[in-house]
Scaffold this active site. Structure first.
Site, PDB file in Angstrom:
ATOM      1  N   CYS A  11      32.821  17.551   1.799  1.00  0.00           N
ATOM      2  CA  CYS A  11      32.269  17.288   0.885  1.00  0.00           C
ATOM      3  C   CYS A  11      32.443  17.683   0.056  1.00  0.00           C
ATOM      4  O   CYS A  11      34.377  18.088  -0.472  1.00  0.00           O
ATOM      5  CB  CYS A  11      30.827  17.136   1.580  1.00  0.00           C
ATOM      6  SG  CYS A  11      30.969  19.220   0.971  1.00  0.00           S
ATOM      7  N   CYS A  83      29.741  12.877   1.881  1.00  0.00           N
ATOM      8  CA  CYS A  83      29.547  12.339   0.892  1.00  0.00           C
ATOM      9  C   CYS A  83      28.555  11.158   1.330  1.00  0.00           C
ATOM     10  O   CYS A  83      28.994  10.272   2.018  1.00  0.00           O
ATOM     11  CB  CYS A  83      31.016  12.055  -0.009  1.00  0.00           C
ATOM     12  SG  CYS A  83      31.693  13.826   0.075  1.00  0.00           S
ATOM     13  N   CYS A  88      34.250  10.765  -1.441  1.00  0.00           N
ATOM     14  CA  CYS A  88      34.935  12.233  -0.542  1.00  0.00           C
ATOM     15  C   CYS A  88      36.782  12.438  -0.608  1.00  0.00           C
ATOM     16  O   CYS A  88      36.780  11.442  -0.700  1.00  0.00           O
ATOM     17  CB  CYS A  88      34.791  11.591   0.550  1.00  0.00           C
ATOM     18  SG  CYS A  88      33.465  11.999   1.408  1.00  0.00           S
TER      19      CYS A  88
END
Length: 142
Positions: A11, A83, A88
């Site tokens: 992330c 994400c 991401c």
């Protein structure tokens, strides 16, 4: 037993979702997986992530935020991006890529913060359990 699968959870800040996924995957998969996490703009592991994992008996106090660029391109088999609202990080190389968008629990009002982390933790745990069952990665019950 075959070689452990090499898993990377990604992330942006590597502070919440990917850290919880790392701790959960290590707990669920044991020696069947080598688990890491990283982010494109790492900060620090959020104390609520450590607390939420601790409630399940998972000690994440030794985990740290890492930059995705520092993970060698030949050291990973599967990348899971987590994400939802943001872009991401991208991991180079020939890997299997899975995208499991989960809301970022960071930024919740103080009176709801820990519960938001618990909610995301539980979503991640369910997803990882299903993934582990499908791939034969779950540890044998104790």
């Amino acid at each position: 037993m075959s070689a452990p699968v090499r898993l990377l959870c990604l992330c942006v800040a590597n502070s919440a979702r990917s850290q919880m996924a790392e701790g959960l995957a290590r707990h669920l998969f044991g020696a069947r997986a080598i688990v890491q996490s990283a982010g494109s703009a790492p900060t620090r592991v959020n104390p609520h992530a450590i607390a939420a994992l601790g409630e399940l008996g998972i000690d994440a106090t030794g985990q740290s935020s890492k930059l995705v660029d520092d993970i060698p391109a030949d050291s990973i088999d599967i990348v899971i991006t987590l994400c939802a609202e943001e872009v991401c990080p991208v991991y180079p190389g020939r890997v299997e890529r899975l995208h499991w968008p989960h809301p970022d629990p960071v930024g919740a009002p103080p009176d709801r913060a820990l519960q938001r982390f618990r909610d995301v933790r539980d979503m991640l745990r369910a997803r990882l359990e299903a993934f582990g069952k499908e791939r034969g990665l779950l540890q044998d019950p104790q």
